[in-house]
Every structure is written in structure tokens, then in C-alpha cells.
Design a protein around this motif. Structure first.
Motif, PDB file in Angstrom:
ATOM      1  N   VAL A  45      12.803 -20.315   6.571  1.00 48.78           N
ATOM      2  CA  VAL A  45      12.686 -18.935   6.471  1.00 48.78           C
ATOM      3  C   VAL A  45      13.892 -18.219   5.637  1.00 48.78           C
ATOM      4  O   VAL A  45      14.850 -18.881   5.297  1.00 48.78           O
ATOM      5  CB  VAL A  45      13.172 -18.130   7.936  1.00 48.78           C
ATOM      6  N   ASP A  46      13.312 -17.307   4.725  1.00 52.07           N
ATOM      7  CA  ASP A  46      14.103 -16.632   3.949  1.00 52.07           C
ATOM      8  C   ASP A  46      14.943 -15.402   4.919  1.00 52.07           C
ATOM      9  O   ASP A  46      14.191 -14.625   5.286  1.00 52.07           O
ATOM     10  CB  ASP A  46      13.239 -15.708   2.679  1.00 52.07           C
ATOM     11  N   LEU A  47      16.013 -15.549   5.078  1.00 54.01           N
ATOM     12  CA  LEU A  47      16.664 -14.690   5.816  1.00 54.01           C
ATOM     13  C   LEU A  47      16.910 -13.336   4.961  1.00 54.01           C
ATOM     14  O   LEU A  47      17.041 -13.272   3.846  1.00 54.01           O
ATOM     15  CB  LEU A  47      18.021 -15.077   6.106  1.00 54.01           C
ATOM     16  N   PRO A  48      16.865 -12.034   5.603  1.00 53.72           N
ATOM     17  CA  PRO A  48      16.609 -10.871   5.060  1.00 53.72           C
ATOM     18  C   PRO A  48      17.691 -10.448   4.274  1.00 53.72           C
ATOM     19  O   PRO A  48      17.507  -9.597   3.451  1.00 53.72           O
ATOM     20  CB  PRO A  48      16.213 -10.167   6.287  1.00 53.72           C
ATOM     21  N   VAL A  49      18.925 -10.819   4.657  1.00 50.72           N
ATOM     22  CA  VAL A  49      20.451 -10.368   3.869  1.00 50.72           C
ATOM     23  C   VAL A  49      21.157 -11.510   3.453  1.00 50.72           C
ATOM     24  O   VAL A  49      20.897 -12.360   4.045  1.00 50.72           O
ATOM     25  CB  VAL A  49      20.870  -9.356   4.506  1.00 50.72           C
ATOM     26  N   LEU A  50      21.835 -11.014   2.548  1.00 55.11           N
ATOM     27  CA  LEU A  50      23.136 -11.999   2.078  1.00 55.11           C
ATOM     28  C   LEU A  50      22.463 -13.416   1.470  1.00 55.11           C
ATOM     29  O   LEU A  50      23.413 -14.582   1.230  1.00 55.11           O
ATOM     30  CB  LEU A  50      24.004 -12.624   3.273  1.00 55.11           C
ATOM     31  N   SER A  51      21.301 -13.248   0.877  1.00 54.51           N
ATOM     32  CA  SER A  51      20.823 -14.103  -0.258  1.00 54.51           C
ATOM     33  C   SER A  51      20.917 -15.528   0.657  1.00 54.51           C
ATOM     34  O   SER A  51      21.385 -16.486   0.135  1.00 54.51           O
ATOM     35  CB  SER A  51      21.395 -14.257  -1.334  1.00 54.51           C
ATOM     36  N   SER A  52      20.283 -15.617   1.769  1.00 52.76           N
ATOM     37  CA  SER A  52      20.578 -16.703   2.708  1.00 52.76           C
ATOM     38  C   SER A  52      19.181 -17.590   3.072  1.00 52.76           C
ATOM     39  O   SER A  52      18.364 -16.588   3.302  1.00 52.76           O
ATOM     40  CB  SER A  52      21.458 -16.619   3.946  1.00 52.76           C
ATOM     41  N   PHE A  53      19.149 -18.712   3.386  1.00 46.98           N
ATOM     42  CA  PHE A  53      17.999 -19.501   3.862  1.00 46.98           C
ATOM     43  C   PHE A  53      18.247 -20.636   4.852  1.00 46.98           C
ATOM     44  O   PHE A  53      19.379 -20.991   4.879  1.00 46.98           O
ATOM     45  CB  PHE A  53      17.318 -20.205   2.712  1.00 46.98           C
ATOM     46  N   LEU A  54      17.404 -20.445   5.649  1.00 45.73           N
ATOM     47  CA  LEU A  54      17.473 -21.617   6.903  1.00 45.73           C
ATOM     48  C   LEU A  54      16.295 -22.516   6.661  1.00 45.73           C
ATOM     49  O   LEU A  54      15.288 -22.058   6.841  1.00 45.73           O
ATOM     50  CB  LEU A  54      17.768 -21.086   8.278  1.00 45.73           C
ATOM     51  N   SER A 198      12.376  -8.324  14.804  1.00 48.59           N
ATOM     52  CA  SER A 198      13.393  -8.943  14.881  1.00 48.59           C
ATOM     53  C   SER A 198      14.592  -8.642  13.673  1.00 48.59           C
ATOM     54  O   SER A 198      15.836  -8.981  13.842  1.00 48.59           O
ATOM     55  CB  SER A 198      13.515 -10.508  15.125  1.00 48.59           C
ATOM     56  N   GLY A 199      13.933  -8.317  12.555  1.00 50.06           N
ATOM     57  CA  GLY A 199      14.604  -8.014  11.155  1.00 50.06           C
ATOM     58  C   GLY A 199      14.996  -9.291  10.424  1.00 50.06           C
ATOM     59  O   GLY A 199      15.456  -9.222   9.519  1.00 50.06           O
ATOM     60  N   GLY A 200      14.345 -10.319  10.642  1.00 45.25           N
ATOM     61  CA  GLY A 200      14.427 -11.444   9.652  1.00 45.25           C
ATOM     62  C   GLY A 200      13.422 -12.460   9.779  1.00 45.25           C
ATOM     63  O   GLY A 200      12.281 -12.412  10.636  1.00 45.25           O
ATOM     64  N   GLY A 201      13.373 -13.506   9.177  1.00 47.81           N
ATOM     65  CA  GLY A 201      12.537 -14.526   9.059  1.00 47.81           C
ATOM     66  C   GLY A 201      11.249 -14.538   8.125  1.00 47.81           C
ATOM     67  O   GLY A 201      11.228 -13.426   7.257  1.00 47.81           O
ATOM     68  N   GLY A 202      10.444 -15.196   8.088  1.00 48.99           N
ATOM     69  CA  GLY A 202       9.335 -15.403   6.948  1.00 48.99           C
ATOM     70  C   GLY A 202       8.408 -14.130   6.853  1.00 48.99           C
ATOM     71  O   GLY A 202       8.222 -13.555   5.719  1.00 48.99           O
ATOM     72  N   SER A 203       7.571 -13.560   8.019  1.00 47.88           N
ATOM     73  CA  SER A 203       6.889 -12.497   8.112  1.00 47.88           C
ATOM     74  C   SER A 203       7.814 -11.106   7.457  1.00 47.88           C
ATOM     75  O   SER A 203       7.278 -10.553   6.886  1.00 47.88           O
ATOM     76  CB  SER A 203       6.302 -12.225   9.273  1.00 47.88           C
ATOM     77  N   ALA A 204       8.971 -10.859   8.203  1.00 47.16           N
ATOM     78  CA  ALA A 204       9.710  -9.610   8.000  1.00 47.16           C
ATOM     79  C   ALA A 204      10.027  -9.859   6.329  1.00 47.16           C
ATOM     80  O   ALA A 204      10.200  -8.867   5.652  1.00 47.16           O
ATOM     81  CB  ALA A 204      11.013  -9.630   8.781  1.00 47.16           C
ATOM     82  N   SER A 205      10.560 -10.946   5.902  1.00 49.86           N
ATOM     83  CA  SER A 205      10.998 -11.137   4.395  1.00 49.86           C
ATOM     84  C   SER A 205       9.814 -10.721   3.548  1.00 49.86           C
ATOM     85  O   SER A 205       9.881 -10.091   2.494  1.00 49.86           O
ATOM     86  CB  SER A 205      11.263 -12.409   4.255  1.00 49.86           C
ATOM     87  N   THR A 206       8.565 -11.235   3.882  1.00 51.75           N
ATOM     88  CA  THR A 206       7.397 -10.939   3.020  1.00 51.75           C
ATOM     89  C   THR A 206       6.911  -9.735   3.017  1.00 51.75           C
ATOM     90  O   THR A 206       6.614  -9.035   1.977  1.00 51.75           O
ATOM     91  CB  THR A 206       6.057 -11.845   3.558  1.00 51.75           C
ATOM     92  N   SER A 207       7.112  -8.713   4.237  1.00 47.62           N
ATOM     93  CA  SER A 207       6.791  -7.516   4.274  1.00 47.62           C
ATOM     94  C   SER A 207       7.835  -6.651   3.300  1.00 47.62           C
ATOM     95  O   SER A 207       7.176  -5.739   2.614  1.00 47.62           O
ATOM     96  CB  SER A 207       6.832  -6.871   5.844  1.00 47.62           C
ATOM     97  N   LYS A 208       8.920  -7.265   3.536  1.00 49.12           N
ATOM     98  CA  LYS A 208      10.078  -6.378   2.660  1.00 49.12           C
ATOM     99  C   LYS A 208       9.656  -6.547   1.024  1.00 49.12           C
ATOM    100  O   LYS A 208      10.060  -5.574   0.269  1.00 49.12           O
ATOM    101  CB  LYS A 208      11.406  -6.568   3.164  1.00 49.12           C
ATOM    102  N   ASN A 209       9.618  -7.665   0.821  1.00 51.20           N
ATOM    103  CA  ASN A 209       9.136  -8.057  -0.440  1.00 51.20           C
ATOM    104  C   ASN A 209       7.975  -7.400  -0.995  1.00 51.20           C
ATOM    105  O   ASN A 209       8.042  -6.897  -2.251  1.00 51.20           O
ATOM    106  CB  ASN A 209       9.113  -9.678  -0.753  1.00 51.20           C
ATOM    107  N   VAL A 210       6.853  -7.248  -0.163  1.00 50.69           N
ATOM    108  CA  VAL A 210       5.704  -6.590  -0.790  1.00 50.69           C
ATOM    109  C   VAL A 210       6.157  -4.982  -1.049  1.00 50.69           C
ATOM    110  O   VAL A 210       5.810  -4.225  -1.844  1.00 50.69           O
ATOM    111  CB  VAL A 210       4.584  -6.583   0.668  1.00 50.69           C
ATOM    112  N   HIS A 211       7.011  -4.613   0.201  1.00 45.41           N
ATOM    113  CA  HIS A 211       7.412  -3.091   0.051  1.00 45.41           C
ATOM    114  C   HIS A 211       8.110  -2.893  -1.376  1.00 45.41           C
ATOM    115  O   HIS A 211       8.088  -1.898  -1.906  1.00 45.41           O
ATOM    116  CB  HIS A 211       8.152  -2.813   1.170  1.00 45.41           C
TER     117      HIS A 211
END
Length: 400
Positions: A45-54, A198-211
């Protein structure tokens, strides 16, 4: 400026949104990352903040998970940590993996149970089994590796990740505001999905990137381009009414994309995302853009008595919207906290547009002044006799 030069300028402007899209698509995503040393992970998942990934591999049979936590855009003078909180969503109670350079310049990677908010993260045993803990640092990127023995009943977890400065050889206090205050999310190891709320993860990151992409291209690039078309292209002879259609096309496209981006922002806000100042300005931009649509529909003719007031209304709302758009795009980038290439690319585009507008402003004034001087030299009464000059009452006059 001849037609070829004008065409070159217009072609360059039309390509700017494409350049931004291409540059943004080059930002690093977890799915495209390749580890060295034959390491491979099935989920990430691309974590939503701090340029982090898991990244992780989960075993349904043993309840164990191999993880790799990556933090980009950092330095060797900072510590990083990734943790699971079995009983809450905050820092207290976290079972953490920590990595940093010690005073001897060696990498130290270990486990630390967080028992209070005032802690230097001392080494200790976690509430679940851990093994194979290691860390690497290269090119501004920390990576922590570990194997966690969670058990079959612990698939959905609360994760927390952080970074902070070193203080006298120990991890110092990290910031509690901005991205550091939002670095937590829910994670499901078993199905690799993260609820948007939840504020993080793949789907959240995708939605924020699209936004972010929709709003940066629409409000932040197309809108200023439409203003440049309207203000500077119409000064050239033969550009009327082409400049008007270019302006309307650009602004209409920006409005449609911008409303779509605003709608995704509303959805993110409803599902727990941060809005505040950014969301308020977004609402103002939507209102301003809608008023400009009405301005197009209610546009009086040039010789209409209300045209002067319409110009004030259209220009004041338009320029205010442009300024707020650019400011809000930068605010959104701060909230999204993406790879630096996003912000750098947008900054370069704004600088280019601003420089081009300044250059065209100078050219426009040069053309306008030149035309006014030319008009002053022309006689007030045009010849009607083929250009012959006659005299009436001793005064020269064109045409008799």
C-alpha cells in the motif's frame, strides 16, 4: 509577434497539462518498486502521508507476515519507525520497529514497545513474535525488514508510522502536527484492502491522487491558461473570435474537471479525510467557477450599457479564482504529501505560465501603444476623391 510565434506559444500552453500528467505519473508507487537481494512481496500500500510504503507477504496457514516498510525523502540523521497497535489507533501501546544510525555510524534496527507518549523508544520485546529484523539506508530512503508472528486471528491491524530527528544518539521527539499527526491507518493483511475511511492504503491513496490530479490540472493549470488566451491572444489581428472560443473551451474544460475533483474531495471529507482551510477554499472555488459559467450565459453585447459592469464582475471573480486556485493546489500538495516531483513539476509550470504572462503583457502593451500612435497619425477625415487634397476657406482638406 508573427502568427508562427503565436502558434508556438499556444501549442506550448496546450501541452502543459500533459507535461504535468506525465511527470506526476512518474511518482513512485509501491506496486512498481523492485527490491534488491531477491526480495519480493505480493501486496503493498502507498501510505497516505510521510512518503511511506508498506510491502508484505502474509501466510494464512501460520498467521505470519513478512513486511518491508519504506520511508523515502529522509536523511541519515533521522529515525524511522513502523508499528502495530493491537489495542488502539494512537502512539501509546504501539509495538514498534525502529531504525536509525547510532553514534558509531552503524545502522541499528530493533523492536520497541511504546508505553507512554514521552519516550525515546528503548529496545524491548513486543507482544507478538518478531524475527529477521534488519534495515537499510540508501539515497535518502530507509527500509525496515521484519517477520511478524501475529497469529491467525490478527489480520486487521491498526498501523502507525513515524519519523523524527535524532537527539544525543537517541530518537528525539517527532512533530505532532501536519503529516506526522495523521500517520496512522487500518490495514488488512489477509485481503490487501484498506477501507477508505481508515485514512490510508491503496484505495484511499488512489482517491486522493485522483482528487489532486483533477484539481491541479483544472483549477491550477487550465484556468490560468484560459486567462492568458483571453487577455493576450485577442490583441493580435485576426484572432477574433478564435481567442474567445479558446478561452471558453479552456475554462469550460477546467470547470468540468474541477467540479469532478471537488466532488472527490467531498467524498474524502465525508469518509474521514482532512478538509479545513483546503476544503473551504475548494468550496469558494466551486462557487466562483459556477458564477463564471453564469457570466458566460449572461454575457451582454459589447455596446450594451451593462457591459462595463459585467466586465468588472467577470474579471474580478476570474482573477480571484485563479489566485485561490494556485494557493489551494499547493495547500493540497502539502496535505497529500506526495513525492517531491509533484510539487516541483507544478511549481515549474506556474513559473513558466507567470513568465509567459509577463512577456505577453509587455508585448501586448507594445502592440497597443504602437496602434494608438498609428491611429493618431491618420487623418480624421479620410479622402473621398482618390486621395487628392483640396482647400476650403484657405484650409487644406482631404477630398472636395
Amino acid at each position: 509577434m508573427n502568427r508562427a510565434a503565436l502558434f508556438s506559444v499556444l501549442l506550448f500552453l496546450s501541452c502543459l497539462p500533459f507535461f504535468f500528467t506525465v511527470a506526476s505519473s512518474q511518482t513512485q508507487a509501491c506496486s512498481s518498486y523492485t527490491f534488491s537481494g531477491n526480495r519480493a512481496y505480493t501486496d503493498c500500500v502507498d501510505l497516505p502521508v510521510l512518503s511511506s510504503f508498506l510491502h508484505w507477504n502474509y501466510s494464512h496457514y501460520t498467521g505470519s507476515v513478512d513486511i518491508a516498510f519504506r520511508k523515502t525523502g529522509t536523511s541519515n540523521s533521522r529515525w524511522v519507525s513502523w508499528a502495530i497497535n493491537p489495542n488502539g489507533r494512537g502512539m501509546k501501546g504501539c509495538q514498534a520497529l525502529v531504525a536509525y544510525f547510532d553514534s558509531a555510524g552503524a545502522i541499528r534496527a530493533y523492536t520497541s514497545p511504546i508505553t507512554s507518549y514521552d519516550t525515546t523508544m528503548p529496545e524491548g520485546v513486543l507482544s507478538f513474535g518478531t524475527s529477521n529484523i534488519s534495515a537499510t539506508f540508501a539515497s535518502g530512503e530507509w527500509t525496515i525488514f521484519a517477520k511478524l508472528q501475529l497469529g491467525s486471528g490478527m489480520t486487521t491491524v491498526n498501523q502507525v508510522w513515524q519519523e523524527g530527528p535524532m537527539n544525543s544518539g537517541n530518537p528525539g521527539t517527532h512533530s505532532t502536527s501536519g503529516p506526522n499527526g495523521r500517520s496512522r491507518a487500518t490495514l488488512n493483511f489477509a485481503n490487501a484492502t484498506v477501507p477508505l475511511g481508515s485514512g490510508g492504503g491503496g484505495s484511499a491513496s488512489t482517491s486522493k491522487n485522483v482528487h489532486g490530479m483533477l484539481n491541479a490540472v483544472s483549477w491550477g493549470i487550465l484556468m490560468p491558461m484560459g486567462v492568458i488566451f483571453a487577455r493576450y491572444v485577442k490583441v493580435f489581428k485576426g484572432a477574433d473570435p478564435a481567442w474567445f472560443y479558446m478561452h471558453v473551451t479552456c475554462q469550460t474544460s477546467a470547470y468540468i474537471l474541477g467540479v469532478s475533483g471537488w466532488a472527490t474531495g467531498l467524498r474524502l471529507g465525508d469518509e474521514g479525510g482532512e478538509t479545513g482551510y483546503h476544503g473551504a477554499v475548494g468550496a469558494i472555488l466551486f462557487i466562483g467557477g459556477t458564477l463564471q459559467v453564469f457570466a458566460l450565459l449572461l454575457r451582454p453585447k459589447k455596446d450594451h450599457k451593462y457591459r462595463f459592469f459585467w466586465n468588472i464582475y467577470h474579471h474580478s471573480i476570474g482573477y480571484t479564482t485563479i489566485i485561490l486556485s494556485i494557493v489551494n493546489v499547493f495547500k493540497g500538495l502539502d496535505l497529500l504529501h506526495p513525492s517531491q516531483v509533484w510539487k516541483t513539476t507544478y511549481t515549474v509550470i506556474i513559473i513558466v505560465l507567470g513568465s509567459l504572462a509577463l512577456l505577453l503583457e509587455i508585448v501586448t502593451w507594445f502592440i497597443v501603444i504602437k496602434r494608438r500612435r498609428s491611429q493618431r497619425r491618420q487623418p480624421k477625415y479620410p479622402p473621398s476623391n482618390g486621395g487628392a487634397v483640396g482647400y476650403i476657406n484657405g484650409q487644406s482638406h482631404y477630398g472636395v
